[in-house]
Design a protein around this motif. Structure first.
Motif, PDB file in Angstrom:
ATOM      1  N   ILE A  24       0.858  -1.203   0.000  1.00  8.14           N
ATOM      2  CA  ILE A  24       0.000   0.000   0.000  1.00  8.14           C
ATOM      3  C   ILE A  24       0.887   1.243   0.000  1.00  8.14           C
ATOM      4  N   HIS A  28       2.074   4.279  -3.505  1.00 10.82           N
ATOM      5  CA  HIS A  28       2.063   5.745  -3.482  1.00 10.82           C
ATOM      6  C   HIS A  28       3.464   6.345  -3.510  1.00 10.82           C
ATOM      7  N   THR A  65      -5.977   0.237   6.451  1.00  6.91           N
ATOM      8  CA  THR A  65      -6.464   1.614   6.587  1.00  6.91           C
ATOM      9  C   THR A  65      -5.391   2.480   7.221  1.00  6.91           C
ATOM     10  N   HIS A  68      -2.743   3.209   4.658  1.00 10.81           N
ATOM     11  CA  HIS A  68      -3.171   4.273   3.738  1.00 10.81           C
ATOM     12  C   HIS A  68      -3.049   5.644   4.417  1.00 10.81           C
ATOM     13  N   ASN A  69      -3.560   5.754   5.624  1.00  5.83           N
ATOM     14  CA  ASN A  69      -3.521   7.031   6.336  1.00  5.83           C
ATOM     15  C   ASN A  69      -2.087   7.466   6.628  1.00  5.83           C
ATOM     16  N   THR A  71       0.522   6.718   4.901  1.00  6.24           N
ATOM     17  CA  THR A  71       1.117   7.121   3.623  1.00  6.24           C
ATOM     18  C   THR A  71       0.690   8.541   3.260  1.00  6.24           C
ATOM     19  N   THR A 114      -4.938   3.680  -4.026  1.00  9.56           N
ATOM     20  CA  THR A 114      -5.349   2.815  -2.925  1.00  9.56           C
ATOM     21  C   THR A 114      -6.624   2.047  -3.245  1.00  9.56           C
ATOM     22  N   LEU A 133     -11.733   3.624   3.908  1.00  9.28           N
ATOM     23  CA  LEU A 133     -11.298   4.959   3.497  1.00  9.28           C
ATOM     24  C   LEU A 133     -12.237   6.063   3.971  1.00  9.28           C
TER      25      LEU A 133
END
Length: 160
Positions: A24, A28, A65, A68-69, A71, A114, A133
């Motif tokens: 993940i 990015h 999650t 992602h956050n 990143t 994502t 998300l």
């Protein structure tokens, strides 16, 4: 005795989910160093979290999650360093190889990465991605549709 169990449990979670979290972040950042740092940050959050997980799937969703956050936080707090697609193979250390599909995904705008990764690589449904998300399911479906259209255009142009 309790300390040994905590350590064994953590090692199990780390070994099971490190690749998912790393990927993940890599989608990015395109940087193995940044992805590794973000992964370590996610596991530190996991260690210090007092969250009770309903099951393994809930734990995995929480970790993704969080990845992602973290990143997105990374981009807010650091200057974004662009890495060319030619350099990706050199910067991508294990735990995974960058295939042609992933290279194509890396060329997309940030907002598509994502959701596409979670849908195609992790196998989540749009409703699950929406929950992770914190977006409406309809937004995720539209994002996936637009991302597929962009991918189709890029494939048509021979940009792989």
């Amino acid at each position: 005795m309790q300390q040994e169990k905590i350590r064994a449990d953590f090692e199990y979670i780390y070994n099971k989910y490190f690749d998912h979290i790393y990927k993940i972040a890599f989608v990015h950042t395109k940087s193995s160093d940044a992805s590794f740092d973000i992964s370590q940050e996610v596991f530190m959050k996991f260690l210090t979290s007092e969250k009770d997980f309903e099951n393994e799937e809930h734990k995995k969703a929480w970790l993704l999650t969080c990845a992602h956050n973290s990143t997105m936080d990374f981009f807010r707090s650091h200057h974004k360093k662009e890495v060319s697609l030619d350099e990706i193979s050199e910067t991508a250390a294990e735990p995974f190889k960058v295939d042609e599909t992933l290279k194509l995904l890396l060329t997309l705008p940030e907002k598509y990465k994502t959701p596409l990764y979670m849908f195609y690589y992790e196998g989540y449904k749009t409703e699950e991605i929406a929950k992770m998300l914190k977006k409406p399911a309809s937004t995720v479906r539209v994002t996936l549709k637009r991302a597929r259209e962009l991918l189709k255009e890029k494939l048509g142009e021979g940009e792989v």
